[in-house]
Motif scaffolding. Structure first.
Motif, PDB file in Angstrom:
ATOM      1  N   SER A   5      42.584  41.726  40.354  1.00  0.00           N
ATOM      2  CA  SER A   5      43.977  41.809  39.920  1.00  0.00           C
ATOM      3  C   SER A   5      44.283  40.814  38.806  1.00  0.00           C
ATOM      4  O   SER A   5      45.010  41.130  37.874  1.00  0.00           O
ATOM      5  CB  SER A   5      44.923  41.616  41.098  1.00  0.00           C
ATOM      6  OG  SER A   5      44.762  40.330  41.636  1.00  0.00           O
ATOM      7  N   SER A   6      43.739  39.605  38.854  1.00  0.00           N
ATOM      8  CA  SER A   6      44.005  38.641  37.782  1.00  0.00           C
ATOM      9  C   SER A   6      43.332  39.060  36.486  1.00  0.00           C
ATOM     10  O   SER A   6      43.858  38.825  35.397  1.00  0.00           O
ATOM     11  CB  SER A   6      43.531  37.248  38.190  1.00  0.00           C
ATOM     12  OG  SER A   6      42.132  37.260  38.389  1.00  0.00           O
ATOM     13  N   TYR A   7      42.168  39.697  36.574  1.00  0.00           N
ATOM     14  CA  TYR A   7      41.496  40.176  35.368  1.00  0.00           C
ATOM     15  C   TYR A   7      42.280  41.321  34.737  1.00  0.00           C
ATOM     16  O   TYR A   7      42.438  41.384  33.526  1.00  0.00           O
ATOM     17  CB  TYR A   7      40.074  40.626  35.693  1.00  0.00           C
ATOM     18  CG  TYR A   7      39.364  41.237  34.514  1.00  0.00           C
ATOM     19  CD1 TYR A   7      38.887  40.443  33.483  1.00  0.00           C
ATOM     20  CD2 TYR A   7      39.198  42.611  34.415  1.00  0.00           C
ATOM     21  CE1 TYR A   7      38.255  40.995  32.392  1.00  0.00           C
ATOM     22  CE2 TYR A   7      38.560  43.167  33.323  1.00  0.00           C
ATOM     23  CZ  TYR A   7      38.087  42.361  32.319  1.00  0.00           C
ATOM     24  OH  TYR A   7      37.482  42.918  31.243  1.00  0.00           O
ATOM     25  N   ILE A   8      42.791  42.207  35.548  1.00  0.00           N
ATOM     26  CA  ILE A   8      43.538  43.357  35.035  1.00  0.00           C
ATOM     27  C   ILE A   8      44.813  42.905  34.355  1.00  0.00           C
ATOM     28  O   ILE A   8      45.227  43.479  33.355  1.00  0.00           O
ATOM     29  CB  ILE A   8      43.821  44.350  36.174  1.00  0.00           C
ATOM     30  CG1 ILE A   8      42.511  44.998  36.615  1.00  0.00           C
ATOM     31  CG2 ILE A   8      44.818  45.420  35.757  1.00  0.00           C
ATOM     32  CD1 ILE A   8      42.622  45.849  37.853  1.00  0.00           C
ATOM     33  N   PHE A  45      38.795  43.016  49.116  1.00  0.00           N
ATOM     34  CA  PHE A  45      38.280  41.861  48.383  1.00  0.00           C
ATOM     35  C   PHE A  45      38.199  42.148  46.889  1.00  0.00           C
ATOM     36  O   PHE A  45      38.644  41.349  46.062  1.00  0.00           O
ATOM     37  CB  PHE A  45      36.903  41.472  48.926  1.00  0.00           C
ATOM     38  CG  PHE A  45      36.214  40.423  48.102  1.00  0.00           C
ATOM     39  CD1 PHE A  45      36.591  39.100  48.189  1.00  0.00           C
ATOM     40  CD2 PHE A  45      35.196  40.771  47.234  1.00  0.00           C
ATOM     41  CE1 PHE A  45      35.965  38.133  47.430  1.00  0.00           C
ATOM     42  CE2 PHE A  45      34.555  39.810  46.472  1.00  0.00           C
ATOM     43  CZ  PHE A  45      34.951  38.484  46.573  1.00  0.00           C
ATOM     44  N   PHE A  46      37.650  43.302  46.504  1.00  0.00           N
ATOM     45  CA  PHE A  46      37.503  43.612  45.089  1.00  0.00           C
ATOM     46  C   PHE A  46      38.849  43.882  44.424  1.00  0.00           C
ATOM     47  O   PHE A  46      39.049  43.533  43.254  1.00  0.00           O
ATOM     48  CB  PHE A  46      36.551  44.787  44.887  1.00  0.00           C
ATOM     49  CG  PHE A  46      35.115  44.427  45.133  1.00  0.00           C
ATOM     50  CD1 PHE A  46      34.506  43.412  44.425  1.00  0.00           C
ATOM     51  CD2 PHE A  46      34.377  45.084  46.095  1.00  0.00           C
ATOM     52  CE1 PHE A  46      33.193  43.057  44.648  1.00  0.00           C
ATOM     53  CE2 PHE A  46      33.058  44.746  46.327  1.00  0.00           C
ATOM     54  CZ  PHE A  46      32.469  43.726  45.601  1.00  0.00           C
ATOM     55  N   ILE A  47      39.780  44.453  45.123  1.00  0.00           N
ATOM     56  CA  ILE A  47      41.115  44.670  44.548  1.00  0.00           C
ATOM     57  C   ILE A  47      41.791  43.331  44.276  1.00  0.00           C
ATOM     58  O   ILE A  47      42.383  43.123  43.209  1.00  0.00           O
ATOM     59  CB  ILE A  47      41.964  45.551  45.480  1.00  0.00           C
ATOM     60  CG1 ILE A  47      41.448  46.991  45.452  1.00  0.00           C
ATOM     61  CG2 ILE A  47      43.430  45.511  45.079  1.00  0.00           C
ATOM     62  CD1 ILE A  47      42.102  47.890  46.469  1.00  0.00           C
ATOM     63  N   VAL A  48      41.710  42.411  45.222  1.00  0.00           N
ATOM     64  CA  VAL A  48      42.362  41.115  45.051  1.00  0.00           C
ATOM     65  C   VAL A  48      41.702  40.302  43.946  1.00  0.00           C
ATOM     66  O   VAL A  48      42.379  39.675  43.138  1.00  0.00           O
ATOM     67  CB  VAL A  48      42.348  40.342  46.396  1.00  0.00           C
ATOM     68  CG1 VAL A  48      42.770  38.900  46.210  1.00  0.00           C
ATOM     69  CG2 VAL A  48      43.249  41.034  47.397  1.00  0.00           C
ATOM     70  N   THR A  49      40.380  40.320  43.863  1.00  0.00           N
ATOM     71  CA  THR A  49      39.711  39.511  42.845  1.00  0.00           C
ATOM     72  C   THR A  49      39.864  40.098  41.451  1.00  0.00           C
ATOM     73  O   THR A  49      39.826  39.358  40.473  1.00  0.00           O
ATOM     74  CB  THR A  49      38.216  39.339  43.155  1.00  0.00           C
ATOM     75  OG1 THR A  49      37.616  40.628  43.285  1.00  0.00           O
ATOM     76  CG2 THR A  49      38.024  38.534  44.419  1.00  0.00           C
TER      77      THR A  49
END
Length: 132
Positions: free
Chosen positions: A34-37, A28-32
């Motif tokens: 990814s757009s910020y990164i 969950f944290f990786i997917v959420t």
């Protein structure tokens, strides 16, 4: 009346449920994030379709194209003025010596370029180069 005391038997606890929860939270944290990164300064030089790496070092350069429709294209991604200002503020805070490569469409209005130069000056970013 006597109460019989049952011997206490500890049941072994399974950790499989806990590991499932941990992996689900990790995904969950990786997917959420990814757009910020993608919008931060952690950009990478990915190979192009011809197998060659890009010519511009994106860590030290930011290429901003101004189109005839008064749009800002930053490293190939169309952005609005608010997201451009957030990015410029981030560069001013983290990398004030970065170079900004401006490429203008011949059919664009001069107001867009003047506005962009004003935004760069507002954040104290001075390494600006114009491309053909």
């Amino acid at each position: 009346m006597k109460m019989l005391k049952l011997p206490s038997v500890e049941e072994p606890q399974s950790m499989s449920a806990m590991t499932d929860v941990v992996f689900l939270l990790l995904i969950f944290f990786i997917v959420t994030m990814s757009s910020y990164i993608e919008m931060t300064l952690l950009e990478t030089n990915l190979p192009t379709s011809a197998g060659q790496s890009s010519k511009i070092d994106l860590q030290n350069h930011l290429k901003i194209e101004l189109t005839e429709k008064d749009q800002y294209v930053i490293n190939g991604i169309v952005q609005n003025r608010a997201s451009l200002n957030r990015l410029l503020r981030r560069y001013a805070r983290l990398m004030p010596e970065a170079e900004f490569l401006l490429q203008c469409d011949p059919e664009m209005r001069h107001h867009t370029l003047v506005t962009l130069l004003g935004d760069l000056s507002k954040y104290g970013l001075k390494n600006i180069k114009l491309l053909k």
